[in-house]
Design a protein around this motif. Sequence first.
Motif, short mmCIF file in Angstrom:
data_model
loop_
_atom_site.label_atom_id
_atom_site.label_comp_id
_atom_site.label_asym_id
_atom_site.label_seq_id
_atom_site.Cartn_x
_atom_site.Cartn_y
_atom_site.Cartn_z
N THR A 415 12.89 -3.82 -1.71
CA THR A 415 12.89 -3.60 -0.27
C THR A 415 13.99 -2.63 0.11
O THR A 415 13.83 -1.79 0.98
CB THR A 415 13.15 -4.90 0.50
OG1 THR A 415 12.87 -5.99 -0.34
CG2 THR A 415 12.31 -4.96 1.73
N VAL A 504 8.54 -13.77 8.62
CA VAL A 504 8.01 -12.95 7.53
C VAL A 504 7.10 -13.77 6.63
O VAL A 504 6.04 -13.31 6.21
CB VAL A 504 9.16 -12.32 6.73
CG1 VAL A 504 8.63 -11.62 5.51
CG2 VAL A 504 9.90 -11.33 7.59
N GLU A 508 3.24 -12.90 5.98
CA GLU A 508 2.72 -12.73 4.63
C GLU A 508 1.52 -13.62 4.39
O GLU A 508 0.55 -13.20 3.76
CB GLU A 508 3.81 -13.08 3.61
CG GLU A 508 4.78 -11.95 3.42
CD GLU A 508 5.90 -12.34 2.50
OE1 GLU A 508 5.91 -13.48 2.02
OE2 GLU A 508 6.76 -11.48 2.28
N GLN A 513 -0.93 -12.13 1.18
CA GLN A 513 -0.28 -11.65 -0.03
C GLN A 513 1.00 -12.43 -0.25
O GLN A 513 1.63 -12.87 0.69
CB GLN A 513 0.08 -10.18 0.15
CG GLN A 513 -1.13 -9.32 0.30
CD GLN A 513 -1.07 -8.19 -0.67
OE1 GLN A 513 -0.16 -8.10 -1.45
NE2 GLN A 513 -2.04 -7.31 -0.60
N PHE B 90 6.25 -4.72 10.55
CA PHE B 90 6.87 -5.22 9.33
C PHE B 90 6.89 -4.23 8.21
O PHE B 90 7.19 -4.57 7.07
CB PHE B 90 6.18 -6.51 8.89
CG PHE B 90 6.44 -7.62 9.85
CD1 PHE B 90 5.56 -7.86 10.89
CD2 PHE B 90 7.58 -8.37 9.75
CE1 PHE B 90 5.82 -8.86 11.80
CE2 PHE B 90 7.84 -9.37 10.65
CZ PHE B 90 6.96 -9.61 11.68
N ILE B 190 8.16 -6.29 4.97
CA ILE B 190 7.34 -6.80 3.87
C ILE B 190 7.10 -5.64 2.93
O ILE B 190 6.58 -4.61 3.34
CB ILE B 190 6.02 -7.37 4.40
CG1 ILE B 190 6.33 -8.49 5.38
CG2 ILE B 190 5.18 -7.90 3.27
CD1 ILE B 190 5.12 -9.18 5.91
N ARG B 191 7.47 -5.86 1.68
CA ARG B 191 7.48 -4.75 0.72
C ARG B 191 6.14 -4.07 0.55
O ARG B 191 6.06 -2.87 0.51
CB ARG B 191 7.89 -5.27 -0.66
CG ARG B 191 9.34 -5.23 -0.92
CD ARG B 191 9.56 -5.44 -2.35
NE ARG B 191 8.98 -6.71 -2.75
CZ ARG B 191 9.62 -7.65 -3.41
NH1 ARG B 191 10.87 -7.47 -3.71
NH2 ARG B 191 9.03 -8.75 -3.76
N PHE B 192 5.09 -4.85 0.47
CA PHE B 192 3.83 -4.22 0.10
C PHE B 192 3.16 -3.53 1.27
O PHE B 192 2.05 -3.03 1.14
CB PHE B 192 2.89 -5.24 -0.54
CG PHE B 192 2.74 -6.49 0.25
CD1 PHE B 192 3.44 -7.63 -0.09
CD2 PHE B 192 1.90 -6.55 1.36
CE1 PHE B 192 3.31 -8.79 0.63
CE2 PHE B 192 1.77 -7.71 2.08
CZ PHE B 192 2.46 -8.84 1.71
N LEU B 193 3.84 -3.54 2.43
CA LEU B 193 3.27 -2.79 3.54
C LEU B 193 3.86 -1.40 3.64
O LEU B 193 3.69 -0.72 4.62
CB LEU B 193 3.55 -3.52 4.87
CG LEU B 193 2.73 -4.78 5.13
CD1 LEU B 193 3.12 -5.36 6.47
CD2 LEU B 193 1.26 -4.49 5.11
N ARG B 194 4.60 -1.01 2.58
CA ARG B 194 5.28 0.28 2.68
C ARG B 194 4.27 1.42 2.79
O ARG B 194 3.35 1.51 2.02
CB ARG B 194 6.13 0.50 1.42
CG ARG B 194 7.02 1.69 1.50
CD ARG B 194 7.67 1.92 0.16
NE ARG B 194 8.50 0.79 -0.20
CZ ARG B 194 9.77 0.65 0.17
NH1 ARG B 194 10.33 1.56 0.91
NH2 ARG B 194 10.44 -0.39 -0.21
#
Lengths: 706, 194
Positions: A415, A504, A508, A513, B90, B190-194
């Motif tokens: 991140t 968060v 998610e 996910q 996010f 949220i990482r996978f929304l990059r």
Amino acid sequence: MVLNFNERSPFTYLMCVICIASLGYGANVMAFEPTSTSPSKLPPWSQVEDTDPDPDPGETTQAVFTLNYPRIQIPFEITLWVLLASFAKIGFHVYHKITVWVPESCLLISIGLIVGGIMHSLHEKPPAVLTSNAFFLYMLPPIVLDSGYFMPTRPFFENFGTVLWFAVVGTLWNSIGIGISLFAICQIEVFGVQDITLQENFLFASIISAVEPVAVLTVFEDISVHEQLYIVVFGECLFNDAVTVVLYNLFNHVAALEVVEAGDVFLDIGHFFVVGLGGTIFGALFGFVTAFTTRFTGKVREIEPLIIFLYSYLAYLIAELLAISSIMAIVICALTMKYYVEENVSQRSCTTIRHVIKMVGSVSETLIFFFLGVVTITTEHEWNWGYILFALLFALLWRGLGILVLTQIINPFRTIPFNFKDQFGLAYGGLRGAVSFALAFTLPDSIGRKDLFITGTIVVIIFTVFIQGITIRPLLKLMNVRKTNRNQETINDEIHKRLMEHTVAGIEDLCGQWSHYYWKDKFMKFNNRILRKILIRDNHPESSIVALYKKLELQNAMEVLDQMSGDISAAPSLISLQYVSSISRPVLLFSEVFETTVSYTNKHTLPDDITAREILMRRHTSLRRSLRAGSFHGTVCNTIYMRALIYTGYRKTKKNAKSYIIIYIIYTLLNMEMRVFDPFLALFLPECCKNVAEVFLSAHGPKFEL
Amino acid sequence: MGSTSSTLLKIPNVEVLMQETGFSPAHIIRLHDRFKALDKEGRGHLCPQDFGAIKELAMNPIGDRIIGAFFSPGKETVDFHTFVKILAHFRPVDKDRPKEPNSPEPINSRSNKLKFAFQLYDQDKDGKISRDELLKVLRSMLGMQVTEEQLESIADRTIQEADLDRDEAISFEEFRKSLEKVNIDHKMSIRFLR
């Protein structure tokens, strides 16, 4: 002039002490070494025993003064060495400026060099302390336990993937890269090192890729770099030790073989994973067993620290027995048990455990650096310009390359990606230290070029520790690496952070996910439902928000107390003079404190201040008379009583008839304070509560629900 | 690749959406698939029951508030655009995006993330977090472990710490100020929304 003298005198004192100590020690050793180097030199002390030049077997004269050195020799020498190293440590901190610019490891090595020089000139060998057994069984476990116990768990688990990535893959990259490059160098005839095989090169490479965190972490802390960098360096060094030791054993075993087949290589890789995972599982198991045991130590608080140490060491030893990674075992053991153990044991035991772990770990580390210095001078070195310089070059090069490449690969998964400054910090902060040295020193003699390897390792260590260690601080400051922003804890932060985490996690779930929040959530649920019930004695699941709140309230109350305690002369006192002598200072001031606290909160807690104060005072002085003024119990009870009063005075009690809540608060507070099993205090507790209860009764009227 | 472009074409105004939110086409498609999976009756928009059907979200202490954040006041359904726009909050912050002086602030800027968090507290949308609203949130997050008294004390302390103009409520500016040291980009991404 006066200032100069004062500044220098501790320093000169230090140097004198060290010189005298080492000289004295050198002289002692020379005199008492049973396997003396020159048999013709008669030990001067033994002449004292020879009062009778012709001892008659018939009559035995009683010697008035005897010396029996051989009996105490080993513990004596150990103690002297440790003491010497400790003096060195004390000495550095006397002259403060040094430790800011020069990391402690440098200083220790320098002192070691000096002592080594002295010993060398006296033709004395250093004590044979760095044998394989002594190092791996006695000196390494404390260091690793220290690192494992004080690892901050939350950031560690958040960065778990990154840490493992750098530790495992990074070390492998380094070892293999350096090994192959050095092998290539060996092929060049001009350096004259053709006899070193590939396996031996890999062995050497694995030794010099072990990174050592102590110096770097102190610098990082001093300039407050951001958490991510700190935890990655810390974690990397820790696991990298484990990986290095495994690789070392692997290559050691392989180096002994004449022919290496492909099957062997695969078996070794498989073995590597078994070792690593086995160590982890084993450690976790031991951690849980320890936590479970501490559940039952409520009545025997004194042995609690002992249990922790014994179990950790046992984990280490049994892992060694089974030839799985003992470092991983002890680290994971410390990590898992810390959380549960700190809830089960008393406050004092907790402090003891932390203190002892830090102490023993630091002694171990100090000794190793010290010996590094000594050994540098006293061993037989084999120097080979080409090999050693290239080893140094490749060590630095491959680390830099490794960090660069690995970060590029892992950044998309993070991140907060690492920027170039972070990467520089990571690469430059790769100092070698204790583990490398010890591994080199314990190489088996079957390796032909053992001395060359030792020299090479020492060169790499000294170069990195001195040059990189000294320059990393100004460089990081110059580059303005990202700083940490956790400076003060506020309740706001905690609550909002919690809210954000929930948010968060919820989003998610919405997106369908998973990420690490999901696993964290799942684990916390498992933890609360099952693990805590089994492993913790009195299970009061306390949210971190509530814990933080209590801590902050207590801090505030203490601040108020501290503020007032300075003003003893200014504040008017309602206590008559006859009590002054028998009452210690905090008691003298409690009335003023109470008053101030009340005004501080801007809400009057008791409708009638004066009567309340007088009641409190009278109760208090009657209590004080029953205690001896200067006794430990007296002061402790006093402080606790004070705090309880302040705390309750600090509370907003608009509503009547909530006295039971107040008593509960006092009780919990006192419980928190008195985690020590102390019969006197246990007696005192009801008395104290009763007193305060009576005060509030008189203030609020007889609406007392218990 | 053919299927992706055809899916993209099915979504109305998809370029505008990508422009506003900064999502890549792959993300949009993934979110669209998720949207369709949630929208069990295939109406093309979501209603609160659809959200409620997500089990973990129902168990989340502030799950109902999160769901509420999707529905703007007065509307009872969430279409795909709103869905994506809310989720855009996010996305991790893009550091290397050139700052065009006239473009509006991206949805995933720090300030907008903070606004989103603020609105989770501020249910009556008066621009302030009152003591009661704070208490409600605390109760849902901590509910079973603490007494009412403790909750109230914690709420009082929180307001005391953050409230600078002494109006017994936390405005957005005070909220922002109290969190200036926290890395919001990290916490609300949220990482996978990059």
